[in-house]
Each structure stands twice: as structure tokens, then as C-alpha cells.
Design a protein around this motif. Structure first.
Motif, PDB file in Angstrom:
ATOM      1  N   VAL A 127     -17.178 -15.046  -7.223  1.00 64.11           N
ATOM      2  CA  VAL A 127     -17.470 -15.398  -5.831  1.00 64.11           C
ATOM      3  C   VAL A 127     -18.330 -16.665  -5.789  1.00 64.11           C
ATOM      4  O   VAL A 127     -18.076 -17.593  -5.018  1.00 64.11           O
ATOM      5  CB  VAL A 127     -18.192 -14.223  -5.114  1.00 64.11           C
ATOM      6  CG1 VAL A 127     -18.857 -14.682  -3.833  1.00 64.11           C
ATOM      7  CG2 VAL A 127     -17.200 -13.104  -4.818  1.00 64.11           C
TER       8      VAL A 127
ATOM      9  N   ALA B 237     -22.590  -2.612   8.159  1.00 62.35           N
ATOM     10  CA  ALA B 237     -21.871  -3.754   8.731  1.00 62.35           C
ATOM     11  C   ALA B 237     -21.870  -3.682  10.261  1.00 62.35           C
ATOM     12  O   ALA B 237     -22.027  -4.696  10.937  1.00 62.35           O
ATOM     13  CB  ALA B 237     -20.439  -3.771   8.206  1.00 62.35           C
TER      14      ALA B 237
ATOM     15  N   MET C 299     -15.342  -1.418  14.496  1.00 60.06           N
ATOM     16  CA  MET C 299     -16.804  -1.476  14.310  1.00 60.06           C
ATOM     17  C   MET C 299     -17.546  -1.500  15.643  1.00 60.06           C
ATOM     18  O   MET C 299     -18.678  -1.026  15.747  1.00 60.06           O
ATOM     19  CB  MET C 299     -17.189  -2.700  13.472  1.00 60.06           C
ATOM     20  CG  MET C 299     -16.763  -2.589  12.022  1.00 60.06           C
ATOM     21  SD  MET C 299     -17.671  -3.708  10.932  1.00 60.06           S
ATOM     22  CE  MET C 299     -17.208  -5.284  11.561  1.00 60.06           C
TER      23      MET C 299
HETATM   24  C1  HEM Z   1     -15.193  -7.950   9.213  1.00 57.92           C
HETATM   25  C2  HEM Z   1     -15.369  -8.499   8.046  1.00 57.92           C
HETATM   26  C3  HEM Z   1     -16.212  -7.927   6.940  1.00 57.92           C
HETATM   27  C4  HEM Z   1     -17.109  -6.893   6.935  1.00 57.92           C
HETATM   28  C5  HEM Z   1     -17.514  -6.023   8.100  1.00 57.92           C
HETATM   29  C6  HEM Z   1     -17.624  -6.762   5.575  1.00 57.92           C
HETATM   30  C7  HEM Z   1     -18.546  -5.821   5.160  1.00 57.92           C
HETATM   31  C8  HEM Z   1     -18.984  -5.632   3.866  1.00 57.92           C
HETATM   32  C9  HEM Z   1     -19.804  -4.541   3.386  1.00 57.92           C
HETATM   33  C10 HEM Z   1     -20.333  -3.409   4.247  1.00 57.92           C
HETATM   34  C11 HEM Z   1     -19.993  -4.733   2.056  1.00 57.92           C
HETATM   35  C12 HEM Z   1     -20.743  -3.795   1.102  1.00 57.92           C
HETATM   36  C13 HEM Z   1     -19.724  -2.967   0.331  1.00 57.92           C
HETATM   37  C14 HEM Z   1     -20.360  -1.881  -0.552  1.00 57.92           C
HETATM   38  O1  HEM Z   1     -21.558  -1.667  -0.475  1.00 57.92           O
HETATM   39  O2  HEM Z   1     -19.604  -1.230  -1.283  1.00 57.92           O
HETATM   40  C15 HEM Z   1     -19.333  -5.952   1.683  1.00 57.92           C
HETATM   41  C16 HEM Z   1     -19.335  -6.508   0.423  1.00 57.92           C
HETATM   42  C17 HEM Z   1     -18.704  -7.673   0.082  1.00 57.92           C
HETATM   43  N1  HEM Z   1     -17.864  -8.419   0.871  1.00 57.92           N
HETATM   44 FE1  HEM Z   1     -17.470  -8.066   2.834  1.00 57.92          FE
HETATM   45  N2  HEM Z   1     -17.031  -7.708   4.799  1.00 57.92           N
HETATM   46  C18 HEM Z   1     -16.172  -8.457   5.591  1.00 57.92           C
HETATM   47  C19 HEM Z   1     -15.383  -9.507   5.193  1.00 57.92           C
HETATM   48  C20 HEM Z   1     -15.420 -10.080   3.949  1.00 57.92           C
HETATM   49  C21 HEM Z   1     -14.639 -11.251   3.556  1.00 57.92           C
HETATM   50  C22 HEM Z   1     -13.672 -11.987   4.472  1.00 57.92           C
HETATM   51  C23 HEM Z   1     -14.971 -11.500   2.265  1.00 57.92           C
HETATM   52  C24 HEM Z   1     -14.478 -12.585   1.357  1.00 57.92           C
HETATM   53  C25 HEM Z   1     -13.871 -13.669   1.730  1.00 57.92           C
HETATM   54  C26 HEM Z   1     -15.940 -10.516   1.833  1.00 57.92           C
HETATM   55  C27 HEM Z   1     -16.515 -10.464   0.590  1.00 57.92           C
HETATM   56  C28 HEM Z   1     -17.401  -9.495   0.152  1.00 57.92           C
HETATM   57  C29 HEM Z   1     -17.985  -9.447  -1.177  1.00 57.92           C
HETATM   58  C30 HEM Z   1     -17.720 -10.435  -2.311  1.00 57.92           C
HETATM   59  C31 HEM Z   1     -18.811  -8.302  -1.222  1.00 57.92           C
HETATM   60  C32 HEM Z   1     -19.710  -7.844  -2.378  1.00 57.92           C
HETATM   61  C33 HEM Z   1     -19.105  -6.707  -3.166  1.00 57.92           C
HETATM   62  C34 HEM Z   1     -20.139  -6.013  -4.060  1.00 57.92           C
HETATM   63  O3  HEM Z   1     -20.478  -6.576  -5.077  1.00 57.92           O
HETATM   64  O4  HEM Z   1     -20.603  -4.954  -3.675  1.00 57.92           O
HETATM   65  N3  HEM Z   1     -16.198  -9.673   2.886  1.00 57.92           N
HETATM   66  N4  HEM Z   1     -18.714  -6.471   2.800  1.00 57.92           N
END
Ligand code: HEM
Length: 206
Positions: free
Chosen positions: A60, A120, A185
Motif C-alpha cells: 500500500v 467506519a 453505513m
Molecule cells: C466506503 C469505503 C471504505 C470503508 C468504509 C473502509 C473501511 C475500512 C475499515 C473499517 C478497515 C479496517 C478493517 C479491519 O479492521 O479488519 C479498513 C482497512 C483498510 N482499508 Fe478500507 N474502507 C473503504 C475503502 C477502501 C478503499 C477504496 C481502499 C483502497 C483503495 C481501502 C484500503 C484499506 C486498507 C489497505 C486497509 C488496511 C487493512 C489492514 O491492514 O487491516 N479501503 N477499511
């Protein structure tokens, strides 16, 4: 510049694999919050594995950094709608990824919260913060589809209706998927209340 592009394309495979699961995870919320949490629990067995998460976070970071370099270097040479959209969506994604991943890690380490659906959604239910988070999330998913749509459309040999169709389909898909994820959401699809522990981080709730 060739090496930077090669790293950007290689990293995209890892990031895209996670993001595909991630977006499907958010779409699972169409079936209710419990369905979203069940899916996340299963997916976390893979992406929360320390070795997998280390590789993912490295990819990333490289993806955002190489993307910024490519956008900067090609700035004056870029002409046309697709090239401009590819750079603009990439820039937004780079910025979003840095903020988003930092916020997730801060939620886990500093706030000691389970960074799940409620984490989120809380920003979308917390007073004026919703006016930041609604476009922030909507544009992130749309930018993702736009960025991939541009990359796919370059694969169509000649400019013309076929190329426009590929990009148009990606953009329409992005608007639809993003809208559905946000609707879940925001509590538009079914009654939903953010747990107090999550609202409290925003100084909201009672
Ligand atoms: C509505 C859109 C989005 C929401 C609500 C959201 C929400 C979240 C949440 C709640 C987590 C934590 C997951 C966990 O604890 O297991 C997370 C992790 C992450 N998200 Fe998103 N996300 C969204 C869109 C995106 C997009 C578009 C990308 C990439 C282009 C992205 C990349 C990531 C990455 C790289 C992580 C870290 C994973 C980790 O190491 O735990 N997210 N996201």
C-alpha cells in the motif's frame, strides 16, 4: 521511470486482491451488519495474519508513493480525459490510502477499538463529521473504479466507442457500488444505530 512503473504494477496485484475482498466485505452489509461482521471475521484470518498484513501495508505504501511519482513526472505530458482521470483518481487514492490506513491503525492501537463496520460508520453519524466522511468514502470507491477503468480502457487497442464503453461501465459500477456501501453505513437500507463506544470517540451520542 520504468522501474517505478514496474513496482506500481506489481504492487497493484497485491493491493487489488485485498481491495476486492474489502469492497465485497462492505457490500456484504447489504445483507445486514451481522453479515458484514461475519464476512470480516473470516477475511481477517488471512489479511490480519502478521506476515500477510506486513506485505499488504508495504505494498500500500509503495503503491501510493510510486503513484505520486508517476503523477508528478507525467504532469506536463498528460493530455486527454482518460489520462487526466487516471492521474486525478490515482492522486485521490494515494491521499485516501495514507489517511485511511493511518486512521485504521490509530483506531486499533490508540483507541483500542475493533476497527469494524461500526468504526467506519461512526464518522457518518457524528454531527458535522458526516459532511467530510460521506464524500471521502464515496469518492474513494469511485476513484478506485475510475483508476482501474482507465487502466483497462488503455488495453482496448484504438480510441473509440469500445474504450469509452469500458471506462463508462467502470464509472457507472463505481457510482452504484459506492452508493450502496454508503447507504448501508448511513442506515438508509435498514435501521442502524452506531454503538455508543464508537460514537463516543467523536464526542457524539449521550
Ligand atoms: C466506503 C469505503 C471504505 C470503508 C468504509 C473502509 C473501511 C475500512 C475499515 C473499517 C478497515 C479496517 C478493517 C479491519 O479492521 O479488519 C479498513 C482497512 C483498510 N482499508 Fe478500507 N474502507 C473503504 C475503502 C477502501 C478503499 C477504496 C481502499 C483502497 C483503495 C481501502 C484500503 C484499506 C486498507 C489497505 C486497509 C488496511 C487493512 C489492514 O491492514 O487491516 N479501503 N477499511
Amino acid at each position: 521511470m520504468k522501474a517505478v512503473r514496474r513496482v506500481h504494477r506489481a504492487g497493484a496485484v497485491v493491493v487489488a486482491a485485498f481491495v476486492t475482498v474489502h469492497v465485497i466485505n462492505h457490500l456484504a452489509a447489504l445483507g445486514g451488519v451481522a453479515a458484514h461482521l461475519r464476512f470480516m471475521e473470516a477475511a481477517r484470518l488471512v489479511y490480519r495474519h502478521s506476515a500477510v498484513e506486513a506485505v499488504l501495508l508495504l505494498c500500500v505504501t509503495l503503491q501510493a508513493a510510486t503513484g505520486l511519482v508517476l503523477a508528478y513526472k507525467g504532469w506536463t505530458r498528460r493530455t486527454g480525459f482518460t489520462a487526466t482521470l487516471q492521474a486525478a483518481s490515482g492522486l485521490y487514492l494515494a491521499l485516501f490510502l495514507l489517511i485511511h490506513v493511518a486512521a485504521v491503525l490509530a483506531g486499533r492501537v490508540l483507541l483500542d477499538l475493533d476497527t469494524n463496520f461500526h468504526y467506519a460508520a461512526a464518522g457518518l453519524h457524528a454531527g458535522a463529521a458526516r459532511y467530510f466522511f460521506a464524500p471521502y468514502y464515496f469518492l474513494a470507491v469511485l476513484a478506485l473504479f475510475a483508476h482501474l477503468g482507465c487502466a483497462l480502457s488503455w488495453r482496448v487497442p484504438r480510441a473509440g466507442p469500445a474504450r469509452a464503453l469500458v471506462l463508462g461501465t467502470a464509472l457507472a459500477g463505481g457510482v452504484a457500488v459506492s452508493g450502496l456501501i454508503l447507504a448501508a453505513m448511513l442506515g438508509v437500507l435498514y435501521p442502524y444505530q452506531v454503538p455508543q463506544a464508537y460514537l463516543a470517540t467523536w464526542g457524539a451520542g449521550q
